[in-house]
Motif scaffolding. Structure first.
Motif, mmCIF file in Angstrom:
data_model
loop_
_atom_site.group_PDB
_atom_site.id
_atom_site.type_symbol
_atom_site.label_atom_id
_atom_site.label_comp_id
_atom_site.label_asym_id
_atom_site.label_seq_id
_atom_site.Cartn_x
_atom_site.Cartn_y
_atom_site.Cartn_z
ATOM 1 N N TRP A 39 0.815 -1.209 0.000
ATOM 2 C CA TRP A 39 0.000 0.000 0.000
ATOM 3 C C TRP A 39 0.848 1.258 0.000
ATOM 4 C CZ3 TRP A 39 -4.819 -0.896 3.655
ATOM 5 C CH2 TRP A 39 -5.637 -1.882 3.055
ATOM 6 N N GLU A 43 -1.953 1.939 -4.731
ATOM 7 C CA GLU A 43 -3.234 2.198 -4.091
ATOM 8 C C GLU A 43 -3.584 1.046 -3.195
ATOM 9 O OE1 GLU A 43 -6.296 3.234 -6.832
ATOM 10 O OE2 GLU A 43 -4.904 4.236 -8.197
ATOM 11 N N LEU A 45 -5.042 -1.571 -2.904
ATOM 12 C CA LEU A 45 -5.632 -2.691 -3.635
ATOM 13 C C LEU A 45 -5.227 -3.997 -2.956
ATOM 14 C CD1 LEU A 45 -4.848 -1.614 -7.311
ATOM 15 C CD2 LEU A 45 -6.953 -1.206 -6.000
ATOM 16 N N ARG A 52 -10.139 -2.983 -4.821
ATOM 17 C CA ARG A 52 -9.961 -1.883 -3.887
ATOM 18 C C ARG A 52 -10.687 -2.233 -2.592
ATOM 19 N NH1 ARG A 52 -8.602 3.374 -4.305
ATOM 20 N NH2 ARG A 52 -8.507 3.182 -6.582
#
Length: 413
Positions: A39, A43, A45, A52
């Protein structure tokens, strides 16, 4: 099973067992540190499904406890494996010792059998000697008693003859005395006649003890022990070599007196260092020589295959590296010491004489029946040499022949 469990407990990012596992909203779990790294760069994810995450992650305590339990169990298992690995040399050594112990126990059993067999043979030999001595004692006592009877009878006959002579003399004396009393004692003529009658009667000779009337003690006692021992040599034999059964290959059979060897059934024998096992069907003499001249005759007969010779003490492990041999193999005679040389013999010998002249460095083979030399090796010997015998014939043994025993008496100077 353990492998499948381990795969389920692996972090999909670092591929190691979860450390502080956290679960995402998508349902996947990763290590807390692995998630932070992912992270930080990208992002938020999911590292697995790339979805997400709308919610914060949370620590999966159930999975954490399961991983900790798995790591602990695996650690204990690894410790056990290390412990077992550390014990393997000791277990192998213990197993080896058990095998050695079994061999030692078999050797102890063999020693008892050897002792019993040897004791029996010793007793048999002494029984023969005792019987010989008993027979010899009985014969000598019988000879003494016979001489005693003969000498006693001779003296008795002398005594009886002397008694008859004494009786005759007594009767003559008595008759003369009675005649003198009956006649006129004062008559000189009668006196003279009586004296003449006595003088005309011859006196017997004095009895004498004949020569040899006494027991000949010297004949019975003189050199008694020596004479018995000298006579004993006719019932014993002497061989210049004795086979050593502790060196015999397990497929060889030795005679009770340890003078002959023949191929027999394979026996279970101790694997002692002296024994020929993998090197061949050999047996050696108990005697070794490191000086002087030594000779022995071997009856080979019609054996199908044999070897005779000597080997150096240091060549025991590989006898062909230090041996001097005469062989009869496949219908061919050969001499071998390192390399082999075929020999052309006009006559097949029944006996082979082996002569070792250690000081002059010679080993010779000859036929004692024809006094024919077969082959001679020359070599500078530097160590003890042992006679050895090799046969693969089960009908005709190799036999060490006895030599003539002589007793010589020498005058001391």
């Amino acid at each position: 099973m353990a492998s499948s469990l381990e795969e389920n407990l692996e972090c999909p990012v670092c591929r190691e067992i979860f450390k502080d596992p956290v679960s995402l909203s998508c349902g996947h779990s990763v290590c807390k540190d692995c998630l932070k790294r992912c992270w930080k760069e990208k992002e938020k994810l999911c590292p697995v499904c790339r979805r997400r995450n709308s919610k914060d992650h949370f620590t999966n305590f159930a999975l954490k406890k399961l991983c900790e339990a798995f790591i602990k169990e695996r650690g204990e298992q690894q410790q056990d494996e290390k412990f077992e690995e550390a014990l393997k040399p000791f277990k192998r050594k213990l197993q080896h010792f058990e095998q050695v112990k079994e061999k030692f126990e078999q050797t102890a059993k063999h020693v008892r059998v050897q002792a019993q067999r040897t004791e029996t043979q010793i007793k048999e030999q002494f029984k023969k000697l005792h019987q010989f001595l008993e027979d010899e004692e009985e014969a000598r006592m019988a000879a003494l008693r016979l001489e005693e009877r003969q000498k006693s009878r001779g003296i008795k006959e002398k005594i009886e003859a002397l008694s008859r002579e004494m009786q005759a003399l007594s009767e003559t004396i008595k008759a003369t005395e009675e005649q003198m009393r009956a006649e006129e004692a004062s008559s000189l003529l009668n006196y003279k006649a009586a004296v003449e009658r006595i003088q005309d009667h011859p006196l017997p000779e004095d009895p004498k003890l004949a020569s040899g009337a006494l027991i000949d003690e010297a004949k019975h006692l003189g050199n008694l022990a020596f004479n018995i021992w000298h006579k004993m040599k006719d019932m014993v034999s002497y061989t210049p070599l004795t086979l050593d059964p502790n060196t015999a290959n397990q497929s060889l059979s030795l005679s009770g007196d340890l003078t002959s060897v023949i191929e027999g059934e394979v026996k279970k024998l101790p694997d002692n260092p002296e024994r020929f096992i993998s090197s061949g069907k050999f047996v050696q003499s108990s005697e070794g020589f490191d000086s002087g001249t030594h000779s022995w005759d071997v009856q080979v007969g019609d054996g199908v295959g044999w070897r005779l010779g000597v080997f150096a003490e240091s060549a025991r492990s590989d006898i062909w590296k230090g041996s001097w041999v005469l062989a009869w193999i496949g219908g061919t005679y050969s001499a071998r010491s390192g390399s082999s040389t075929d020999l052309d013999l006009k006559k097949k010998p029944q006996k082979i004489r082996v002569t070792l002249d250690w000081d002059r460095g010679k080993v010779s083979f000859s036929d004692p029946d024809t006094n024919t030399l077969i082959h001679t090796f020359t070599h500078k010997f530097t160590e003890k040499m042992f006679p050895f015998f090799n046969t693969w014939c089960n009908k005709h043994p190799l036999k060490i022949l006895p030599v003539k025993v002589c007793v010589t008496v020498e005058q001391s100077s």
